[in-house]
Design a protein around this motif. Structure first.
Motif, PDB file in Angstrom:
ATOM      1  N   ILE A 175      31.337   8.715  -6.986  1.00  0.00           N
ATOM      2  CA  ILE A 175      31.559   8.778  -7.896  1.00  0.00           C
ATOM      3  C   ILE A 175      31.150   9.158  -9.237  1.00  0.00           C
ATOM      4  N   LEU A 176      30.649  10.441  -8.907  1.00  0.00           N
ATOM      5  CA  LEU A 176      30.744  11.590 -10.272  1.00  0.00           C
ATOM      6  C   LEU A 176      31.983  12.641 -10.423  1.00  0.00           C
ATOM      7  N   LYS A 177      32.327  12.453  -8.591  1.00  0.00           N
ATOM      8  CA  LYS A 177      33.791  13.834  -8.422  1.00  0.00           C
ATOM      9  C   LYS A 177      34.881  12.510  -9.129  1.00  0.00           C
ATOM     10  N   ILE A 178      34.562  11.811  -8.798  1.00  0.00           N
ATOM     11  CA  ILE A 178      36.235  10.502  -9.300  1.00  0.00           C
ATOM     12  C   ILE A 178      36.303  10.258 -11.496  1.00  0.00           C
ATOM     13  N   GLN A 179      37.863  11.053 -11.595  1.00  0.00           N
ATOM     14  CA  GLN A 179      38.163  10.537 -12.765  1.00  0.00           C
ATOM     15  C   GLN A 179      38.280   9.066 -13.316  1.00  0.00           C
ATOM     16  N   PRO A 180      37.447   8.866 -13.681  1.00  0.00           N
ATOM     17  CA  PRO A 180      37.925   7.418 -14.722  1.00  0.00           C
ATOM     18  C   PRO A 180      39.380   6.559 -14.546  1.00  0.00           C
ATOM     19  N   ASP A 181      39.775   5.742 -14.594  1.00  0.00           N
ATOM     20  CA  ASP A 181      41.218   5.479 -14.966  1.00  0.00           C
ATOM     21  C   ASP A 181      40.827   4.297 -16.175  1.00  0.00           C
ATOM     22  N   GLY A 182      41.181   5.026 -17.124  1.00  0.00           N
ATOM     23  CA  GLY A 182      40.391   3.693 -18.733  1.00  0.00           C
ATOM     24  C   GLY A 182      41.551   3.166 -18.559  1.00  0.00           C
ATOM     25  N   GLY A 183      42.565   3.041 -17.933  1.00  0.00           N
ATOM     26  CA  GLY A 183      44.078   2.425 -18.583  1.00  0.00           C
ATOM     27  C   GLY A 183      44.149   1.550 -18.133  1.00  0.00           C
ATOM     28  N   VAL A 184      43.322   0.645 -16.460  1.00  0.00           N
ATOM     29  CA  VAL A 184      42.360  -0.537 -15.862  1.00  0.00           C
ATOM     30  C   VAL A 184      42.388  -1.548 -17.105  1.00  0.00           C
ATOM     31  N   VAL A 185      41.156  -1.826 -17.880  1.00  0.00           N
ATOM     32  CA  VAL A 185      40.194  -1.957 -19.160  1.00  0.00           C
ATOM     33  C   VAL A 185      41.746  -2.293 -19.857  1.00  0.00           C
ATOM     34  N   ALA A 186      42.503  -2.088 -19.893  1.00  0.00           N
ATOM     35  CA  ALA A 186      44.104  -2.882 -21.289  1.00  0.00           C
ATOM     36  C   ALA A 186      44.556  -3.620 -20.245  1.00  0.00           C
ATOM     37  N   LYS A 187      44.737  -2.686 -19.363  1.00  0.00           N
ATOM     38  CA  LYS A 187      45.711  -3.792 -17.810  1.00  0.00           C
ATOM     39  C   LYS A 187      45.010  -5.339 -17.986  1.00  0.00           C
ATOM     40  N   LEU A 188      44.153  -5.015 -17.438  1.00  0.00           N
ATOM     41  CA  LEU A 188      43.465  -6.840 -17.551  1.00  0.00           C
ATOM     42  C   LEU A 188      43.618  -7.409 -19.169  1.00  0.00           C
ATOM     43  N   LYS A 189      43.266  -6.887 -20.075  1.00  0.00           N
ATOM     44  CA  LYS A 189      42.613  -7.332 -21.229  1.00  0.00           C
ATOM     45  C   LYS A 189      41.304  -7.861 -21.071  1.00  0.00           C
ATOM     46  N   LEU A 190      41.272  -7.116 -21.203  1.00  0.00           N
ATOM     47  CA  LEU A 190      39.100  -6.477 -21.315  1.00  0.00           C
ATOM     48  C   LEU A 190      38.627  -6.147 -22.806  1.00  0.00           C
ATOM     49  N   THR A 191      37.882  -7.143 -23.271  1.00  0.00           N
ATOM     50  CA  THR A 191      37.289  -6.021 -24.519  1.00  0.00           C
ATOM     51  C   THR A 191      36.173  -4.953 -22.865  1.00  0.00           C
ATOM     52  N   PRO A 192      36.166  -3.643 -24.564  1.00  0.00           N
ATOM     53  CA  PRO A 192      35.303  -3.094 -23.643  1.00  0.00           C
ATOM     54  C   PRO A 192      33.922  -3.445 -23.598  1.00  0.00           C
ATOM     55  N   GLY A 251      41.924  -7.921  -8.060  1.00  0.00           N
ATOM     56  CA  GLY A 251      41.972  -7.619  -6.842  1.00  0.00           C
ATOM     57  C   GLY A 251      41.745  -6.107  -6.532  1.00  0.00           C
ATOM     58  N   ARG A 252      41.679  -5.924  -5.524  1.00  0.00           N
ATOM     59  CA  ARG A 252      41.464  -4.320  -4.553  1.00  0.00           C
ATOM     60  C   ARG A 252      42.264  -3.119  -5.934  1.00  0.00           C
ATOM     61  N   THR A 253      41.411  -2.491  -5.558  1.00  0.00           N
ATOM     62  CA  THR A 253      41.250  -1.462  -7.054  1.00  0.00           C
ATOM     63  C   THR A 253      41.232   0.072  -6.041  1.00  0.00           C
ATOM     64  N   SER A 254      41.888   0.815  -6.813  1.00  0.00           N
ATOM     65  CA  SER A 254      41.612   2.372  -6.442  1.00  0.00           C
ATOM     66  C   SER A 254      39.834   3.087  -7.290  1.00  0.00           C
ATOM     67  N   ASP A 255      39.609   3.863  -6.083  1.00  0.00           N
ATOM     68  CA  ASP A 255      38.313   4.429  -6.543  1.00  0.00           C
ATOM     69  C   ASP A 255      37.743   4.608  -8.441  1.00  0.00           C
ATOM     70  N   ALA A 256      39.048   5.547  -8.399  1.00  0.00           N
ATOM     71  CA  ALA A 256      39.367   6.103  -9.715  1.00  0.00           C
ATOM     72  C   ALA A 256      39.609   4.599 -11.337  1.00  0.00           C
ATOM     73  N   GLU A 257      40.120   3.677 -11.061  1.00  0.00           N
ATOM     74  CA  GLU A 257      40.649   2.141 -11.888  1.00  0.00           C
ATOM     75  C   GLU A 257      38.683   2.066 -11.599  1.00  0.00           C
ATOM     76  N   LEU A 258      38.663   1.954 -10.176  1.00  0.00           N
ATOM     77  CA  LEU A 258      36.864   0.733 -10.416  1.00  0.00           C
ATOM     78  C   LEU A 258      36.118   1.943 -10.921  1.00  0.00           C
ATOM     79  N   ALA A 259      36.131   3.231 -11.263  1.00  0.00           N
ATOM     80  CA  ALA A 259      35.514   3.991 -11.983  1.00  0.00           C
ATOM     81  C   ALA A 259      35.490   3.607 -13.282  1.00  0.00           C
ATOM     82  N   GLY A 260      37.109   3.420 -13.637  1.00  0.00           N
ATOM     83  CA  GLY A 260      37.445   3.135 -15.093  1.00  0.00           C
ATOM     84  C   GLY A 260      36.222   2.369 -14.849  1.00  0.00           C
ATOM     85  N   LEU A 261      36.341   0.654 -14.494  1.00  0.00           N
ATOM     86  CA  LEU A 261      36.445  -0.460 -15.084  1.00  0.00           C
ATOM     87  C   LEU A 261      34.313  -0.422 -15.216  1.00  0.00           C
ATOM     88  N   MET A 262      34.138   0.426 -14.498  1.00  0.00           N
ATOM     89  CA  MET A 262      32.553   0.806 -14.631  1.00  0.00           C
ATOM     90  C   MET A 262      32.213   1.281 -15.764  1.00  0.00           C
TER      91      MET A 262
END
Length: 367
Positions: A175-192, A251-262
């Motif tokens: 998981i540390l080799k994946i660049q997190p996609d932080g855009g998914v948080v904004a796309k889902l309108k979530l508050t960090p 929904g189904r997320t990419s590895d980068a999106e899941l890392a961003g969400l985590m």
């Protein structure tokens, strides 16, 4: 004369699952270990279906099926074609099932949940796995599994004797080799830091219903429960479960999106009634996301003192534990530090080394 250790690559080209991901990571780490540690004359191969894409390994040779057998169903390919083409090889099967009659084999059985939680699987699935395990556990030379808990379960249900089972803990450092996609948080309108992650899975033993009940409580009304994975709102409602308004289906997320969400989540909730291992909690810990888990299955073994635990049958315990993490910065910081330390204990390099040492100790010649 050189020997060949062959990996069963049936899962390449199939729909991704957690078991498949573990197999991919373990083969990749084995290839890296073999590259850095010159061998003893043993050859390594990966046998796959014709036309599927595989990584460019350095020490593990890719062997593709004969084009004339590409019409075979996956099960037939594994049970009929693979043991013939690998008849002189020692075969490593990493996805629960392998050729039943190929005795010079080691097979990784991740858990015994077709016995312990039969309601999570279809009747056909249960029957096939129980039938296969009866052969594999007795005939195959080694059985790998992913936790001490799973080893105890395999022994308890008579799948294999303890002396032939080797525990290989999963790694989580991928998981540390994946660049997190932080855009998914904004796309889902979530508050960090004000949302909680969990699996979108309707299997009974995953126990997501307890989270739906917890998030229906007033104290969590301003916190979102974000469910990632294939199950949809209608799937839970079809089972008679009530989905509160503060549940978001990613929904189904990419590895980068899941890392961003985590990386931005307030917590990961993992209320399973049993788990052979439980990789998402460690992945979350590696990314600085604290975890609340159920004290069942292999989860205490995997999470150690780096998680909060809540009774998987009491929604009020889940809401209380989650609010501690969301509202008490000292508790959160402590658990994040513990999580980094715990995740650091589980590496794919260690898993690959354990696998190779076990195979070497068992011997790879035919019997």
């Amino acid at each position: 004369m050189s020997r060949t250790i062959a990996f069963n690559g049936k899962f390449f080209g199939a729909a991704p699952t957690g078991v498949h991901r573990v197999a991919e990571q373990l083969i990749d780490a084995t290839d890296a270990w073999l590259t850095d540690n010159p061998g003893d004359g043993t050859d390594y191969a990966l046998v796959v279906r014709d036309g599927v894409k595989i990584p460019a390994y350095r020490r593990i040779a890719g062997v593709r099926e004969h084009p004339l057998v590409r019409w075979m169903h996956r099960i037939a390919w594994e049970q009929l074609y693979l043991p013939v083409v690998c008849r002189r090889d020692f075969l490593l099967n990493l996805c629960n099932i392998g050729p039943l009659l190929h005795g010079a084999s080691a097979t990784m059985i991740h858990d015994a949940q077709v016995y312990s939680t039969p309601g999570s699987y279809s009747k056909a699935f249960r029957l096939w796995y129980k039938f296969a395990f009866a052969f594999i556990g007795r005939r195959h030379r080694l059985i790998f599994t992913v936790s001490e808990f799973s080893k105890q379960e395999l022994v308890r249900f008579g799948i294999a004797s303890a002396d032939k089972i080797v525990v290989i803990h999963n790694g989580c450092d991928h998981i540390l080799k994946i660049q997190p996609d932080g855009g998914v948080v904004a796309k889902l309108k979530l508050t960090p830091k004000r949302y909680v992650l969990a699996l979108a899975n309707t299997q009974k033993h995953k126990n997501i219903e307890i989270l739906l009940k917890a998030f229906a409580r007033p104290e969590l009304a301003d916190v979102a429960l974000v469910l990632f994975g294939g199950a949809k709102r209608t799937d839970f409602e079809g089972l008679g479960q009530t989905v509160p308004d503060n549940v978001v289906f990613a929904g189904r997320t990419s590895d980068a999106e899941l890392a961003g969400l985590m990386a931005e989540a307030g917590a990961l909730a993992f209320p399973s009634l049993t788990e052979g291992f439980g990789l998402p909690p460690l992945e979350a810990m590696a990314l600085g996301c604290p975890v609340v888990a159920a004290p069942f299955g292999a989860l205490p073994e995997v999470c150690g003192q780096a998680a909060l635990y809540a009774d998987p049958f009491m929604p009020e315990e889940w809401s209380a534990a989650l609010l501690r993490l969301l509202d008490d910065e000292a508790v959160r910081r402590d658990l994040v530090v513990r999580g980094y330390e715990q995740a650091g204990l589980f590496t794919w390099q260690r898993a690959a080394r354990t696998l190779l040492e076990a195979v070497a100790a068992a011997g790879t010649g035919r019997r």
